[in-house]
Design a protein around this motif. Structure first.
Motif, mmCIF file in Angstrom:
data_model
loop_
_atom_site.group_PDB
_atom_site.id
_atom_site.type_symbol
_atom_site.label_atom_id
_atom_site.label_comp_id
_atom_site.label_asym_id
_atom_site.label_seq_id
_atom_site.Cartn_x
_atom_site.Cartn_y
_atom_site.Cartn_z
ATOM 1 N N ASN A 71 0.851 -1.193 0.000
ATOM 2 C CA ASN A 71 0.000 0.000 0.000
ATOM 3 C C ASN A 71 0.886 1.242 0.000
ATOM 4 N N SER A 72 0.282 2.376 -0.310
ATOM 5 C CA SER A 72 1.046 3.623 -0.433
ATOM 6 C C SER A 72 1.188 4.368 0.879
ATOM 7 N N ALA A 73 0.427 3.974 1.916
ATOM 8 C CA ALA A 73 0.367 4.752 3.150
ATOM 9 C C ALA A 73 1.428 4.345 4.179
ATOM 10 N N THR A 74 1.652 3.047 4.338
ATOM 11 C CA THR A 74 2.559 2.560 5.383
ATOM 12 C C THR A 74 3.986 3.021 5.131
ATOM 13 N N ASN A 82 7.663 8.384 -6.122
ATOM 14 C CA ASN A 82 8.219 7.261 -6.898
ATOM 15 C C ASN A 82 8.735 6.129 -6.016
ATOM 16 N N GLN A 83 8.957 6.402 -4.716
ATOM 17 C CA GLN A 83 9.437 5.356 -3.808
ATOM 18 C C GLN A 83 8.301 4.595 -3.121
ATOM 19 N N GLY A 123 14.456 0.501 -5.729
ATOM 20 C CA GLY A 123 13.951 1.868 -5.846
ATOM 21 C C GLY A 123 12.709 2.136 -5.031
ATOM 22 N N THR A 124 12.053 1.079 -4.544
ATOM 23 C CA THR A 124 10.865 1.232 -3.695
ATOM 24 C C THR A 124 11.285 1.204 -2.231
ATOM 25 N N TYR A 125 10.712 2.118 -1.443
ATOM 26 C CA TYR A 125 10.964 2.121 0.004
ATOM 27 C C TYR A 125 10.037 1.092 0.628
#
Length: 321
Positions: A71-74, A82-83, A123-125
């Motif tokens: 998900n984009s929130a945690t 972009n991360q 590249g993703t956190y």
């Protein structure tokens, strides 16, 4: 930082199987407080942080885990878009890493990092999301199998069911094979991912449960294969919420202060005497209780002050009457 700390404390609400466990829960105004005497705990650790799985009594049993992002929130605070945009980031080996390092221990610290889990999405956190139970030595994990066309039953008598794993399908040639032709038992890669959800919905939290082992209930994951239902579960004591203290207001300048101006934090004598009665009325005697931390529920004891709900409660076993 404060919000992350409070979330971590809340997610580490662990149930004592053989007595009473005290829990302190703080919830910022506008959020929802959840008092929970259930078995499963969840820990989320952001990338580069350390996850702490802890069982004050009993031993850790990891149920599920993922190092990635769904998900984009945690763990998104301060991160560029972009991360955090890739929400299909999963690492299949996460569970095996956690079980090998943590199962059977009372405490387990593990770094949420690429060096431990590998990098499933460069590249993703990422973050580590873990669900686990604290399994006391006296609790035995039981496994039952039911052939297609029969009825599956669990009876925990004066305790409650907690389903840990389940599959409707076929993963070997031997189970439920008597009298069946080879073509009906040859497919041993037959799994139904929704099986666990069906079982937990139907059985968790009940002393007894019966369910038909059939395509009607679970769907047909492999047409032409004679299937069976295999379930692992535990029986655990009844545990209920008992609220011992509560206040909706503010008694310090630190709690739930992030991003708030000084004038919303300066009143540290803000007490609402009716808070405890509201909580005991809504939550006592339940296993789970969710309640909004807002003035609509509790009234407004100090207009202009940003408040929080501070609750102390216990989870204690009780037998069926």
């Amino acid at each position: 930082m404060q919000q992350g700390r409070l979330s971590f404390i809340f997610l580490l609400v662990l149930l004592c199987q053989c007595g009473v466990q005290a829990v302190d829960l703080t919830t910022c105004e506008g959020d929802t407080a959840r008092l929970n005497c259930g078995l499963t705990s969840e820990v989320i650790a952001c990338e580069s942080d350390t996850a702490n799985l802890q069982c004050d009594q009993g031993h850790i049993k990891v149920l599920s885990a993922n190092y990635g992002r769904t998900n984009s929130a945690t763990c998104s605070s301060g991160k560029p878009a972009n991360q955090i945009s890739n929400i299909q980031c999963t690492q299949d080996s996460s569970l095996s890493v956690l079980t090998s390092r943590c199962d059977g221990k009372q405490n387990c610290y593990i770094s949420a990092s690429n060096s431990v889990f590998g990098d499933p999405c460069v590249g993703t956190y990422k973050y580590l999301d873990v669900s686990y139970i604290c399994k006391p030595p006296s609790v035995i994990i039981q496994t039952q199998t039911s052939c297609e066309g029969s009825t599956f039953s669990i009876n925990c008598y004066k305790q409650l069911i907690k389903v840990l794993s389940a599959n409707y399908g076929r993963t070997n040639n031997d189970t439920c094979s008597t009298g069946k032709p080879a073509n009906q038992i040859s497919n041993v890669q037959c799994t139904q991912s929704s099986t666990l959800n069906v079982l937990t919905t139907q059985c968790d939290g009940k002393p007894a449960c019966s369910i038909s082992t059939s395509n009607t209930v679970f769907g047909d994951p492999c047409v032409g294969t004679y299937k069976y239902l295999k379930v692992s579960y535990i029986c655990h004591p009844y545990n209920f919420i008992k609220v011992s203290a509560a206040n909706y207001g503010r008694t310090n300048r630190i709690t739930c202060s992030t991003g708030r101006p000084a004038d919303q934090l300066s009143n540290v004598q803000c007490l609402q005497s009716s808070t405890l009665s509201v909580l005991t009325t809504q939550c006592d005697g339940k296993q789970d209780c969710s309640i909004p931390a807002n003035s609509t529920v509790f009234g407004n004891p100090c207009v202009g002050t940003y408040k929080y709900l501070d609750v102390s409660y216990t989870c204690g076993p009780a037998s069926l009457t």
